[in-house]
Scaffold this motif. Structure first.
Motif, PDB file in Angstrom:
ATOM      1  N   LEU A   1      -4.844  -0.920   9.655  1.00 39.50           N
ATOM      2  CA  LEU A   1      -5.475  -2.192   9.286  1.00 39.50           C
ATOM      3  C   LEU A   1      -4.737  -3.377   9.898  1.00 39.50           C
ATOM      4  O   LEU A   1      -3.522  -3.329  10.083  1.00 39.50           O
ATOM      5  CB  LEU A   1      -5.456  -2.365   7.765  1.00 39.50           C
ATOM      6  CG  LEU A   1      -6.159  -1.313   6.915  1.00 39.50           C
ATOM      7  CD1 LEU A   1      -5.935  -1.635   5.439  1.00 39.50           C
ATOM      8  CD2 LEU A   1      -7.632  -1.261   7.229  1.00 39.50           C
TER       9      LEU A   1
ATOM     10  N   HIS B   1      -6.469   3.648  -2.916  1.00 40.85           N
ATOM     11  CA  HIS B   1      -5.912   2.561  -3.720  1.00 40.85           C
ATOM     12  C   HIS B   1      -6.958   1.915  -4.616  1.00 40.85           C
ATOM     13  O   HIS B   1      -6.650   0.981  -5.350  1.00 40.85           O
ATOM     14  CB  HIS B   1      -5.303   1.489  -2.821  1.00 40.85           C
ATOM     15  CG  HIS B   1      -4.167   1.977  -1.994  1.00 40.85           C
ATOM     16  ND1 HIS B   1      -4.347   2.641  -0.808  1.00 40.85           N
ATOM     17  CD2 HIS B   1      -2.841   1.928  -2.190  1.00 40.85           C
ATOM     18  CE1 HIS B   1      -3.174   2.963  -0.312  1.00 40.85           C
ATOM     19  NE2 HIS B   1      -2.239   2.546  -1.130  1.00 40.85           N
TER      20      HIS B   1
ATOM     21  N   ASP C   1      -2.060   6.998   1.860  1.00 40.35           N
ATOM     22  CA  ASP C   1      -2.395   7.026   3.286  1.00 40.35           C
ATOM     23  C   ASP C   1      -3.654   6.225   3.616  1.00 40.35           C
ATOM     24  O   ASP C   1      -3.649   5.418   4.535  1.00 40.35           O
ATOM     25  CB  ASP C   1      -2.573   8.473   3.757  1.00 40.35           C
ATOM     26  CG  ASP C   1      -1.266   9.228   3.719  1.00 40.35           C
ATOM     27  OD1 ASP C   1      -0.213   8.560   3.809  1.00 40.35           O
ATOM     28  OD2 ASP C   1      -1.287  10.465   3.578  1.00 40.35           O
ATOM     29  N   THR C   2      -4.735   6.465   2.866  1.00 45.42           N
ATOM     30  CA  THR C   2      -5.974   5.777   3.213  1.00 45.42           C
ATOM     31  C   THR C   2      -6.260   4.645   2.234  1.00 45.42           C
ATOM     32  O   THR C   2      -5.739   4.608   1.115  1.00 45.42           O
ATOM     33  CB  THR C   2      -7.184   6.738   3.198  1.00 45.42           C
ATOM     34  OG1 THR C   2      -7.361   7.199   1.856  1.00 45.42           O
ATOM     35  CG2 THR C   2      -6.963   7.922   4.116  1.00 45.42           C
ATOM     36  N   VAL C   3      -7.123   3.732   2.683  1.00 53.06           N
ATOM     37  CA  VAL C   3      -7.454   2.557   1.876  1.00 53.06           C
ATOM     38  C   VAL C   3      -8.081   2.965   0.549  1.00 53.06           C
ATOM     39  O   VAL C   3      -7.687   2.492  -0.522  1.00 53.06           O
ATOM     40  CB  VAL C   3      -8.438   1.661   2.668  1.00 53.06           C
ATOM     41  CG1 VAL C   3      -8.914   0.512   1.799  1.00 53.06           C
ATOM     42  CG2 VAL C   3      -7.776   1.155   3.934  1.00 53.06           C
TER      43      VAL C   3
ATOM     44  N   ARG D   1      -5.938  -6.134   5.518  1.00 56.76           N
ATOM     45  CA  ARG D   1      -5.156  -5.752   4.346  1.00 56.76           C
ATOM     46  C   ARG D   1      -5.277  -6.778   3.244  1.00 56.76           C
ATOM     47  O   ARG D   1      -5.412  -6.463   2.074  1.00 56.76           O
ATOM     48  CB  ARG D   1      -3.665  -5.665   4.704  1.00 56.76           C
ATOM     49  CG  ARG D   1      -3.287  -4.373   5.308  1.00 56.76           C
ATOM     50  CD  ARG D   1      -1.806  -4.399   5.568  1.00 56.76           C
ATOM     51  NE  ARG D   1      -1.542  -3.484   6.656  1.00 56.76           N
ATOM     52  CZ  ARG D   1      -0.440  -2.747   6.760  1.00 56.76           C
ATOM     53  NH1 ARG D   1       0.502  -2.882   5.869  1.00 56.76           N
ATOM     54  NH2 ARG D   1      -0.291  -1.931   7.748  1.00 56.76           N
TER      55      ARG D   1
ATOM     56  N   TRP E   1       0.867  -1.177   0.000  1.00 50.45           N
ATOM     57  CA  TRP E   1       0.000   0.000   0.000  1.00 50.45           C
ATOM     58  C   TRP E   1       0.895   1.215   0.000  1.00 50.45           C
ATOM     59  O   TRP E   1       1.853   1.278   0.734  1.00 50.45           O
ATOM     60  CB  TRP E   1      -0.911  -0.024   1.221  1.00 50.45           C
ATOM     61  CG  TRP E   1      -1.688  -1.300   1.301  1.00 50.45           C
ATOM     62  CD1 TRP E   1      -1.237  -2.493   1.770  1.00 50.45           C
ATOM     63  CD2 TRP E   1      -3.011  -1.525   0.832  1.00 50.45           C
ATOM     64  NE1 TRP E   1      -2.206  -3.458   1.628  1.00 50.45           N
ATOM     65  CE2 TRP E   1      -3.316  -2.889   1.063  1.00 50.45           C
ATOM     66  CE3 TRP E   1      -3.984  -0.717   0.241  1.00 50.45           C
ATOM     67  CZ2 TRP E   1      -4.531  -3.451   0.720  1.00 50.45           C
ATOM     68  CZ3 TRP E   1      -5.207  -1.281  -0.086  1.00 50.45           C
ATOM     69  CH2 TRP E   1      -5.484  -2.635   0.148  1.00 50.45           C
TER      70      TRP E   1
ATOM     71  N   ARG F   1      -9.254  -5.148  -4.239  1.00 53.23           N
ATOM     72  CA  ARG F   1      -8.613  -4.165  -5.105  1.00 53.23           C
ATOM     73  C   ARG F   1      -8.262  -4.807  -6.449  1.00 53.23           C
ATOM     74  O   ARG F   1      -8.458  -4.225  -7.505  1.00 53.23           O
ATOM     75  CB  ARG F   1      -7.343  -3.674  -4.397  1.00 53.23           C
ATOM     76  CG  ARG F   1      -6.519  -2.691  -5.166  1.00 53.23           C
ATOM     77  CD  ARG F   1      -5.384  -2.160  -4.326  1.00 53.23           C
ATOM     78  NE  ARG F   1      -4.397  -3.187  -3.990  1.00 53.23           N
ATOM     79  CZ  ARG F   1      -3.267  -2.936  -3.320  1.00 53.23           C
ATOM     80  NH1 ARG F   1      -2.995  -1.712  -2.919  1.00 53.23           N
ATOM     81  NH2 ARG F   1      -2.425  -3.906  -3.046  1.00 53.23           N
TER      82      ARG F   1
ATOM     83  N   VAL G   1      -4.225   3.187   6.083  1.00 54.27           N
ATOM     84  CA  VAL G   1      -3.744   1.825   5.847  1.00 54.27           C
ATOM     85  C   VAL G   1      -3.011   1.297   7.077  1.00 54.27           C
ATOM     86  O   VAL G   1      -3.114   0.124   7.426  1.00 54.27           O
ATOM     87  CB  VAL G   1      -2.817   1.796   4.611  1.00 54.27           C
ATOM     88  CG1 VAL G   1      -2.151   0.447   4.470  1.00 54.27           C
ATOM     89  CG2 VAL G   1      -3.614   2.123   3.365  1.00 54.27           C
ATOM     90  N   SER G   2      -2.308   2.210   7.776  1.00 58.21           N
ATOM     91  CA  SER G   2      -1.503   1.761   8.925  1.00 58.21           C
ATOM     92  C   SER G   2      -2.359   1.198  10.053  1.00 58.21           C
ATOM     93  O   SER G   2      -1.847   0.507  10.926  1.00 58.21           O
ATOM     94  CB  SER G   2      -0.656   2.928   9.433  1.00 58.21           C
ATOM     95  OG  SER G   2      -1.494   4.024   9.712  1.00 58.21           O
TER      96      SER G   2
END
Lengths: 200, 266
Positions: A116, A90, A85-87, A121, A82, A128, A113-114
């Motif tokens: 999760l 992506h 910063d955010t999900v 993930r 990833w 994704r 993301v950090s």
């Protein structure tokens, strides 16, 4: 109507490998660590140099733009990466339906993301990838880091996608119970060759 | 108005200061004493030698002597870039790539400034050509060094991200967009800072020299502005070109990340 065909594929000490994965077929691949299962998937996704040919619906990979090839012949690596910063950053397409199937809240898209867990993930990485609507799925231990409940959700999502998109699936796993449940065929790598493994 | 000449005892007085610094650092066990002395001696020898060379060059202002001097400067600058690369497609490649980019950017811009902007006659007159080229090459060299090493280092550190993005259908330019942005910043920030701080924080070297030599501040400032713009353009375009060359090395024709082409130096 996706059919994946490998012809005399050779990577380092693996091969030549000949393999056909048919429309809606799921082929499981097992074998000891270091035998080249990941190398095989990477070569099919055209991420590593290799000898031999890979065809998707009888079109040679070399006649397709690399980026297009990798969208259609999609590989899920064992560890997802990833870079924003955010999900949500992506994702290009909406994945709400898939989120609920994987038991994930839609608000997860706004989370950093950090924050999760490894399991979250991994499930998000699968979603994704499916957003590209691939015709072939190359899955490298897709349930390896998941608990029993999450693993079966992943298995179910892949099965549903395979059915609806008619995708061919090449699934690397050590989990023999999963092999029994998922696969149409079970192969293993031994001595650099693909061999048929007994179903357990 | 003439500049006051400096005698050898004058310079020795200044050398005592450097000697004092080296002594103090030696006592503090900073291990900088020897490097300071060596660098100071190198400065003195190199500058005295170049003074002799320039004096000879100015009195024999033939185009081929100017060309020879320029080529030597380019080769030395390229070597400096190449030896500063820890990871990359090899020293020879780095040398070739930096020589090419610096030749295109610094030489073209120096020629442009001499012939069009300043209008020197003949345009290769060494009194203008050599200092101008030297300033452009020196700054461009720093930019190219930083951009090249930053890009190869970042590609190595972020190889998993690059491959992940390739797997999701990114082409090679998309896969390294963050790295490219980062390394362009690294390469150009010194120049941008120098432009932003010019005159307020520091009086740039060339302007100081002209002022000491008796030029009017009006002329000195105008030359300095020209130089700043030339340096920015030369550094910037060289950074962009070298990034393009590095990006081509990072991927093969099937847009696979080929870090096996980067060698590591211990």
């Amino acid at each position: 109507m996706a059919v994946l065909r490998l012809e005399k594929l050779r990577i380092r000490n693996l091969g030549p490998v000949d393999l056909v994965v048919g429309h809606k077929e799921c082929v499981c691949l097992s074998g000891a660590s270091g035998t080249g299962k990941t190398s095989l998937l990477r070569a099919v996704a055209d991420l590593d140099p290799h000898d031999g040919r890979v065809y998707l619906d009888e079109t040679d990979s070399r006649q397709v733009e690399p980026a297009t090839w990798r969208r259609e012949v999609a590989m899920l690596p064992e560890r997802s990466q990833w870079w924003r910063d955010t999900v949500g950053e992506h994702f290009v397409t909406h994945a709400d339906a898939g989120l609920s199937q994987l038991d994930l809240d839609a608000r997860i898209m706004h989370r950093p993301v950090s924050s999760l867990s490894a399991g979250e993930r991994h499930r998000l990485a699968l979603l994704r990838m499916l957003g590209n609507e691939p015709k072939v799925l190359l899955l490298d231990e897709p349930t390896g880091s998941l608990d029993e409940a999450s693993a079966s959700r992943v298995v179910a999502l892949v099965a549903r996608y395979r059915e609806s998109a008619g995708a061919a699936v090449l699934w690397v796993t050590h989990n023999l119970a999963q092999v029994a449940r998922m696969s149409d065929r079970h192969l293993s790598i031994s001595g650099g060759r693909l061999v048929s493994a007994s179903r357990s | 108005m003439n500049v006051i000449p400096l005698s050898t005892p004058d310079l020795l007085l200044a050398a005592v200061l450097v000697l004092a610094l080296a002594t103090v650092t030696a006592h503090l066990q900073l291990r900088l004493g020897k490097p300071i002395i060596i660098a100071a001696v190198r400065t003195a020898i190199q500058l005295l030698l170049v003074g002799l060379v320039l004096r000879a060059l100015f009195s024999h202002a033939q185009w081929y002597w100017v060309a020879l001097m320029s080529i030597i400067m380019l080769l030395v600058a390229s070597r400096e870039v190449a030896v500063r690369q820890e990871r990359g497609p090899g020293r020879r490649w780095a040398f070739g790539a930096s020589a090419t980019t610096m030749f295109i950017s610094s030489f073209a811009l120096t020629g442009f400034a001499l012939s069009v902007v300043i209008g020197v006659d003949p345009w290769y007159a060494p009194r203008y050509a050599i200092p101008l080229l030297g300033m452009l090459l020196g700054n461009t060299m720093t930019g190219v060094t930083l951009a090249m090493s930053d890009m190869t280092q970042c590609a190595w550190q972020q190889r998993l991200v690059i491959e992940q993005r390739l797997l999701l259908g990114a082409n090679r330019n998309e896969a390294i967009e963050d790295i490219r942005r980062q390394s362009a910043r690294t390469g150009m920030i010194p120049t941008i800072n120098a432009m932003a701080a010019a005159g307020i924080v520091s009086l740039p070297g060339m302007m100081t020299g002209q002022l000491l030599a008796g030029s009017s501040p009006y002329d000195a400032v105008r030359y300095q502005i020209l130089i700043m713009f030339l340096i920015a353009a030369s550094t910037g375009f060289a950074v962009l070109m070298v990034q393009w060359l590095v990006a081509r090395q990072l991927f093969d024709e099937r847009e696979r990340l080929r870090l096996d082409r980067l060698t590591l130096r211990g």
